[in-house]
Motif scaffolding. Structure first.
Motif, PDB file in Angstrom:
ATOM      1  N   HIS A 279       0.842  -1.158   0.000  1.00  0.00           N
ATOM      2  CA  HIS A 279       0.000   0.000   0.000  1.00  0.00           C
ATOM      3  C   HIS A 279       0.887   1.220   0.000  1.00  0.00           C
ATOM      4  O   HIS A 279       1.961   1.197   0.554  1.00  0.00           O
ATOM      5  N   THR A 280       0.442   2.250  -0.629  1.00  0.00           N
ATOM      6  CA  THR A 280       1.181   3.489  -0.723  1.00  0.00           C
ATOM      7  C   THR A 280       0.186   4.626  -0.808  1.00  0.00           C
ATOM      8  O   THR A 280      -1.011   4.403  -0.920  1.00  0.00           O
ATOM      9  N   GLY A 281       0.680   5.838  -0.751  1.00  0.00           N
ATOM     10  CA  GLY A 281      -0.214   6.967  -0.841  1.00  0.00           C
ATOM     11  C   GLY A 281       0.537   8.236  -1.167  1.00  0.00           C
ATOM     12  O   GLY A 281       1.755   8.288  -1.105  1.00  0.00           O
ATOM     13  N   ILE A 282      -0.230   9.256  -1.506  1.00  0.00           N
ATOM     14  CA  ILE A 282       0.346  10.552  -1.823  1.00  0.00           C
ATOM     15  C   ILE A 282      -0.468  11.640  -1.149  1.00  0.00           C
ATOM     16  O   ILE A 282      -1.680  11.496  -0.939  1.00  0.00           O
ATOM     17  N   GLY A 283       0.209  12.711  -0.809  1.00  0.00           N
ATOM     18  CA  GLY A 283      -0.465  13.888  -0.295  1.00  0.00           C
ATOM     19  C   GLY A 283      -0.966  14.734  -1.444  1.00  0.00           C
ATOM     20  O   GLY A 283      -0.303  14.848  -2.475  1.00  0.00           O
ATOM     21  N   VAL A 284      -2.151  15.297  -1.296  1.00  0.00           N
ATOM     22  CA  VAL A 284      -2.741  16.135  -2.338  1.00  0.00           C
ATOM     23  C   VAL A 284      -3.189  17.460  -1.736  1.00  0.00           C
ATOM     24  O   VAL A 284      -3.532  17.532  -0.555  1.00  0.00           O
TER      25      VAL A 284
ATOM     26  N   TYR B  40      -8.132   3.472  -1.890  1.00  0.00           N
ATOM     27  CA  TYR B  40      -8.611   2.731  -3.057  1.00  0.00           C
ATOM     28  C   TYR B  40      -8.129   1.289  -3.019  1.00  0.00           C
ATOM     29  O   TYR B  40      -7.024   1.008  -2.569  1.00  0.00           O
ATOM     30  N   GLY B  41      -8.960   0.387  -3.518  1.00  0.00           N
ATOM     31  CA  GLY B  41      -8.571  -1.010  -3.599  1.00  0.00           C
ATOM     32  C   GLY B  41      -9.702  -1.846  -4.147  1.00  0.00           C
ATOM     33  O   GLY B  41     -10.654  -1.321  -4.740  1.00  0.00           O
ATOM     34  N   VAL B  42      -9.626  -3.148  -3.916  1.00  0.00           N
ATOM     35  CA  VAL B  42     -10.677  -4.078  -4.314  1.00  0.00           C
ATOM     36  C   VAL B  42     -11.329  -4.644  -3.064  1.00  0.00           C
ATOM     37  O   VAL B  42     -12.526  -4.505  -2.863  1.00  0.00           O
ATOM     38  N   SER B  43     -10.529  -5.254  -2.193  1.00  0.00           N
ATOM     39  CA  SER B  43     -11.081  -5.795  -0.950  1.00  0.00           C
ATOM     40  C   SER B  43     -10.566  -5.051   0.276  1.00  0.00           C
ATOM     41  O   SER B  43     -11.149  -5.147   1.342  1.00  0.00           O
ATOM     42  N   TYR B  44      -9.459  -4.317   0.131  1.00  0.00           N
ATOM     43  CA  TYR B  44      -8.950  -3.444   1.187  1.00  0.00           C
ATOM     44  C   TYR B  44      -8.117  -2.347   0.519  1.00  0.00           C
ATOM     45  O   TYR B  44      -7.643  -2.526  -0.604  1.00  0.00           O
ATOM     46  N   PRO B  45      -7.960  -1.200   1.169  1.00  0.00           N
ATOM     47  CA  PRO B  45      -7.247  -0.083   0.533  1.00  0.00           C
ATOM     48  C   PRO B  45      -5.761  -0.374   0.336  1.00  0.00           C
ATOM     49  O   PRO B  45      -5.084  -0.782   1.268  1.00  0.00           O
ATOM     50  N   ILE B  46      -5.301  -0.147  -0.893  1.00  0.00           N
ATOM     51  CA  ILE B  46      -3.883  -0.331  -1.197  1.00  0.00           C
ATOM     52  C   ILE B  46      -3.239   0.953  -1.706  1.00  0.00           C
ATOM     53  O   ILE B  46      -2.028   1.056  -1.755  1.00  0.00           O
ATOM     54  N   PHE B  47      -4.049   1.941  -2.100  1.00  0.00           N
ATOM     55  CA  PHE B  47      -3.530   3.218  -2.567  1.00  0.00           C
ATOM     56  C   PHE B  47      -4.346   4.331  -1.917  1.00  0.00           C
ATOM     57  O   PHE B  47      -5.576   4.297  -1.950  1.00  0.00           O
ATOM     58  N   TRP B  48      -3.651   5.292  -1.308  1.00  0.00           N
ATOM     59  CA  TRP B  48      -4.306   6.365  -0.564  1.00  0.00           C
ATOM     60  C   TRP B  48      -3.944   7.725  -1.130  1.00  0.00           C
ATOM     61  O   TRP B  48      -2.814   7.940  -1.562  1.00  0.00           O
ATOM     62  N   ILE B  49      -4.906   8.641  -1.077  1.00  0.00           N
ATOM     63  CA  ILE B  49      -4.624  10.062  -1.261  1.00  0.00           C
ATOM     64  C   ILE B  49      -5.123  10.747   0.007  1.00  0.00           C
ATOM     65  O   ILE B  49      -6.118  10.320   0.602  1.00  0.00           O
TER      66      ILE B  49
ATOM     67  N   VAL C 160       6.240  17.251  -2.428  1.00  0.00           N
ATOM     68  CA  VAL C 160       7.449  16.443  -2.565  1.00  0.00           C
ATOM     69  C   VAL C 160       7.355  15.570  -3.810  1.00  0.00           C
ATOM     70  O   VAL C 160       6.283  15.135  -4.207  1.00  0.00           O
ATOM     71  N   LYS C 161       8.499  15.329  -4.430  1.00  0.00           N
ATOM     72  CA  LYS C 161       8.519  14.471  -5.609  1.00  0.00           C
ATOM     73  C   LYS C 161       8.270  13.031  -5.183  1.00  0.00           C
ATOM     74  O   LYS C 161       8.806  12.565  -4.184  1.00  0.00           O
ATOM     75  N   GLN C 162       7.460  12.339  -5.971  1.00  0.00           N
ATOM     76  CA  GLN C 162       7.139  10.955  -5.675  1.00  0.00           C
ATOM     77  C   GLN C 162       7.083  10.161  -6.973  1.00  0.00           C
ATOM     78  O   GLN C 162       6.853  10.723  -8.038  1.00  0.00           O
ATOM     79  N   HIS C 163       7.283   8.873  -6.853  1.00  0.00           N
ATOM     80  CA  HIS C 163       7.170   7.977  -8.000  1.00  0.00           C
ATOM     81  C   HIS C 163       6.301   6.796  -7.580  1.00  0.00           C
ATOM     82  O   HIS C 163       6.592   6.130  -6.587  1.00  0.00           O
ATOM     83  N   ILE C 164       5.245   6.576  -8.320  1.00  0.00           N
ATOM     84  CA  ILE C 164       4.359   5.444  -8.056  1.00  0.00           C
ATOM     85  C   ILE C 164       4.078   4.772  -9.382  1.00  0.00           C
ATOM     86  O   ILE C 164       3.709   5.433 -10.355  1.00  0.00           O
ATOM     87  N   ALA C 165       4.260   3.480  -9.445  1.00  0.00           N
ATOM     88  CA  ALA C 165       4.002   2.729 -10.666  1.00  0.00           C
ATOM     89  C   ALA C 165       2.817   1.797 -10.452  1.00  0.00           C
ATOM     90  O   ALA C 165       2.719   1.125  -9.433  1.00  0.00           O
TER      91      ALA C 165
END
Length: 98
Positions: free
Chosen positions: A14-19, A64-73, A81-86
């Protein structure tokens, strides 16, 4: 950190970014992540309670996810800050849909 489960279903975990603007960002990610099968599962307020929906004025985070959150904003982490997410696509069609 990208990890795939044995069923090859997940693209990351799981990962996330600040917005800066959670409402505009959520509309964008709601749309593009749906092409990869990810949907908003958790919406949090600034006090970490459950948000009433995407238009909640206190909305501060979306998982965001399918059965549990894996990507957060969220608005809690620095958004400058610079970030890289693939995201891992399973087909060219999925890339084009994104």
């Amino acid at each position: 950190m990208a990890l795939l489960q044995k069923d090859n279903h997940w693209r990351l975990d799981h990962t996330g970014i600040g917005v800066a603007d959670i409402h505009t960002s959520a509309k964008f990610y709601d749309s593009v992540l749906a092409s990869s099968g990810l949907h908003p599962l958790v919406r949090l307020t600034r006090s970490f309670g459950a948000a009433s929906g995407g238009d909640d004025p206190e909305l501060a985070g979306v998982g965001y996810g399918v059965s549990y959150p894996i990507f957060w904003i969220d608005v809690f982490h620095p958004h400058s800050v610079k970030q890289h997410i693939a995201f891992r696509a399973l087909s060219r069609t999925e890339v084009e849909a994104f």
